[in-house]
Design an enzyme around this catalytic site. Structure first.
Site, PDB file in Angstrom:
ATOM      1  CB  CYS A   1      -0.809  -0.015   1.360  1.00  0.00           C
ATOM      2  SG  CYS A   1      -0.579  -0.120   2.944  1.00  0.00           S
TER       3      CYS A   1
ATOM      4  CG  ASP B   1      -1.025  -2.058  12.055  1.00  0.00           C
ATOM      5  OD1 ASP B   1      -1.906  -2.322  12.370  1.00  0.00           O
ATOM      6  OD2 ASP B   1       0.125  -2.090  11.238  1.00  0.00           O
TER       7      ASP B   1
ATOM      8  CB  CYS C   1       9.467  13.312  -7.263  1.00  0.00           C
ATOM      9  SG  CYS C   1      10.344  12.234  -7.071  1.00  0.00           S
TER      10      CYS C   1
END
Length: 439
Positions: free
Chosen positions: A278, A300, A344
Site C-alpha cells: 500500500c 494499522d 519528481c
C-alpha cells in the site's frame, strides 16, 4: 466519487495490543486503544465467527486471505486458530478457499504450534532484527532480556516442519549502520524472503494526531525539515544508504536464492505492473484493521478514535470498507502530495510513500521523512533494475544475470583509483564512497 464496491483486506488483531515482548519502537502503544484492552484477553468466539462470515461474504476473490496480527496474535491460543480454521471451512464453499497468515514474534511457537500451522498451510511472518546485538537492544521480553536466540530457534523449528517464514526486519538508526551484517544474517536463515520496515516515529506523535505512533519523549531534531523524531528512527539518507548497500549484495550474489520485498516491488513497477504494497500505491485505505472488540480502523498506523470507522457488531465489513470516510482516507494519500512529489521522477514508483511518514514541516510541508533516501535508492538502482528486467524477459537465469552485472561493474571500475571520483556519481572520492563494493 466512485461508489463501486472495492476489494479490501483485513488485518485482525485477536488480542489487540497484548504482547509478550516490549519492543522499544512499537507503534501500537496507543492510549486510544485502552477501551479495546479492557474488552477481554481475546476476541470472543461469537465475534470471531461474525468476522469470518462477513469477510468471506464481502470478498469477491476466489481466495480469502486472513491475516492475524497484534500485539502478539499467538497469545490468543492455539485453540483459537483451530476454531478459526473450522469456521472458515463452514462458511467457504468449493469455489472459494481460505488462507491464513500469522504475523508473530515466534516466542510461543513450539512444535505443537508449528505442526498445526504446517498442516493448515499457514503463511508465517516472523519479526527478527537481523544481528543479535541490534535485535536484543530493541526486542526484549518483560524481564528486559533479549530474544534473538529464541527467535532464531523458532525459525529453525518452523523450517523443520516445512514452513519457510517471511522475515520482517525493522530498520532503525542502529540497523542502518550495519546493512551487510544485518542482511547476511537474515539471508543465511535461507527462508527466501526478507522485508525491511523503516522505523520513523515523531516524538510529538500524540500532539500531532498520529495515534499509534507515539514513542519516547526523548528526541532528535532533523534540522532542515523541522521534524523531531525519536533516537531509534532512521533518517532518510541513512535508509537510502542501507537499501543501496543491501541491493548491491543481493543483485551481485543472491538473486534467485531469495527476494527482498522492496526490490521485488520496484522491479514489478519497472516491468509495467502495480506495486502490491500500500505504501507504494497511488491511493491506500483498502487494508482495514479489526480490533478484538469488533472495532474497525482505517489503517494499522492510525488505530485511534479519529480513524475508527465502525464496528462489525453493528455494520457489515462490506459497508465499512465502502464508507465515504474510508474512501476519503485512501484518496488523501494522492490528494495530499506536496508539489515536490508531483515534479519528481520517481512519483510513479513511490507515490509519496506512507502517509504516516509524511512529517516534513518546513520546506515542502507533508513531504515524506524518507524522501531523500528513497530518491537515492531509486536513482542508484534504476539502471541495474531495468537491466534485470530485460535479462529476465530474455529468459536468462539468475546466475547468468548476476554474472553479467558483475562484469559490468568491473568494467565501470577499470582505471578508477582510490582518490578518483566514485563511478556511482556521488561526487565523492572512491575511497570515501563505494570502494569496498568493487568486485
Amino acid at each position: 466519487m466512485n461508489n463501486k464496491p472495492r476489494q479490501f483486506t483485513v488485518m485482525a488483531k485477536p488480542v489487540g495490543s497484548l504482547c509478550n515482548l516490549e519492543c522499544s519502537y512499537c507503534y501500537y502503544k496507543n492510549p486510544d486503544t485502552d477501551e479495546v484492552k479492557k474488552s477481554g484477553s481475546r476476541m470472543t468466539d461469537a465475534l470471531l465467527e461474525k468476522f469470518i462470515r462477513q469477510y468471506i461474504e464481502a470478498s469477491g476473490e476466489s481466495e480469502v486471505y486472513f491475516t492475524w496480527h497484534g500485539g502478539e496474535p499467538a497469545l490468543a491460543g492455539l485453540d483459537f486458530y483451530k476454531q478459526a480454521v473450522e469456521i472458515q471451512k463452514r462458511y467457504s464453499d468449493q469455489s472459494r478457499a481460505c488462507r491464513n497468515n500469522l504475523q508473530t514474534n515466534g516466542i510461543l511457537l513450539n512444535d505443537e504450534w508449528c505442526a498445526f500451522l504446517a498442516e493448515n498451510h499457514f503463511d508465517v511472518g516472523l519479526s527478527i532484527d537481523g544481528i543479535r546485538q541490534i535485535h536484543d537492544k530493541y526486542r526484549k521480553d518483560h524481564q528486559g532480556r533479549g530474544t534473538w536466540q529464541q527467535t532464531a530457534d523458532t525459525i529453525k523449528r518452523l523450517q523443520s516442519h516445512g514452513i519457510q517464514p517471511d522475515l520482517l526486519c525493522t530498520v532503525t538508526s542502529a540497523t542502518a549502520a550495519e546493512p551487510l551484517a544485518v542482511y547476511r544474517t537474515l539471508r543465511d536463515f535461507n527462508t527466501g524472503w526478507i522485508q525491511f520496515i523503516p522505523i520513523v516515529r515523531r516524538s510529538d506523535a500524540q500532539d500531532a494526531g498520529y495515534g499509534g505512533m507515539a514513542g519516547k519523549t526523548t528526541s532528535t531534531d532533523n534540522g532542515k525539515n523541522g521534524v523531531r523524531t525519536t533516537p531509534d528512527s532512521v533518517s532518510g539518507i541513512a535508509y537510502g544508504k542501507f537499501l543501496c548497500a543491501v541491493f548491491d549484495e543481493w543483485a551481485l550474489h543472491d538473486m534467485g536464492q531469495l527476494d527482498v520485498q522492496m526490490f521485488a516491488e520496484t522491479l514489478r513497477v519497472y516491468s509495467g505492473g502495480k506495486a502490491g504494497v500500500c505504501w507504494m500505491a497511488p491511493e491506500c485505505g483498502t487494508a482495514l484493521i479489526l480490533e478484538k472488540d469488533g472495532s474497525v480502523y482505517s489503517c494499522d498506523h492510525f488505530v485511534n478514535e479519529a480513524h475508527k470507522i465502525g464496528n462489525i457488531e453493528t455494520t457489515h465489513l462490506r459497508e465499512l470498507a465502502d464508507l465515504s470516510v474510508q474512501r476519503r482516507f485512501g484518496m488523501a494519500k494522492r490528494d495530499g502530495l506536496p508539489g515536490k512529489c508531483h515534479a519528481c521522477k520517481w512519483l510513479a514508483v513511490c507515490n509519496g510513500g506512507c502517509p504516516k511518514d509524511r512529517l516534513t514541516l518546513t520546506e515542502n510541508p507533508g513531504l515524506n521523512h524518507l524522501c531523500e533516501g528513497l530518491v537515492q535508492f531509486f536513482s542508484y538502482t534504476e539502471p541495474a533494475m531495468k537491466l534485470i528486467n530485460t535479462f529476465r524477459r530474455q529468459g536468462l537465469a539468475p546466475d547468468e544475470i548476476m554474472s553479467r552485472l558483475r562484469s559490468m561493474l568491473r568494467e565501470k571500475w577499470k582505471g578508477v583509483g582510490r582518490n578518483d571520483a566514485c563511478p556511482c556519481g556521488s561526487g565523492l572520492k572512491a575511497k570515501n564512497c563505494c570502494w569496498a563494493k568493487r568486485v
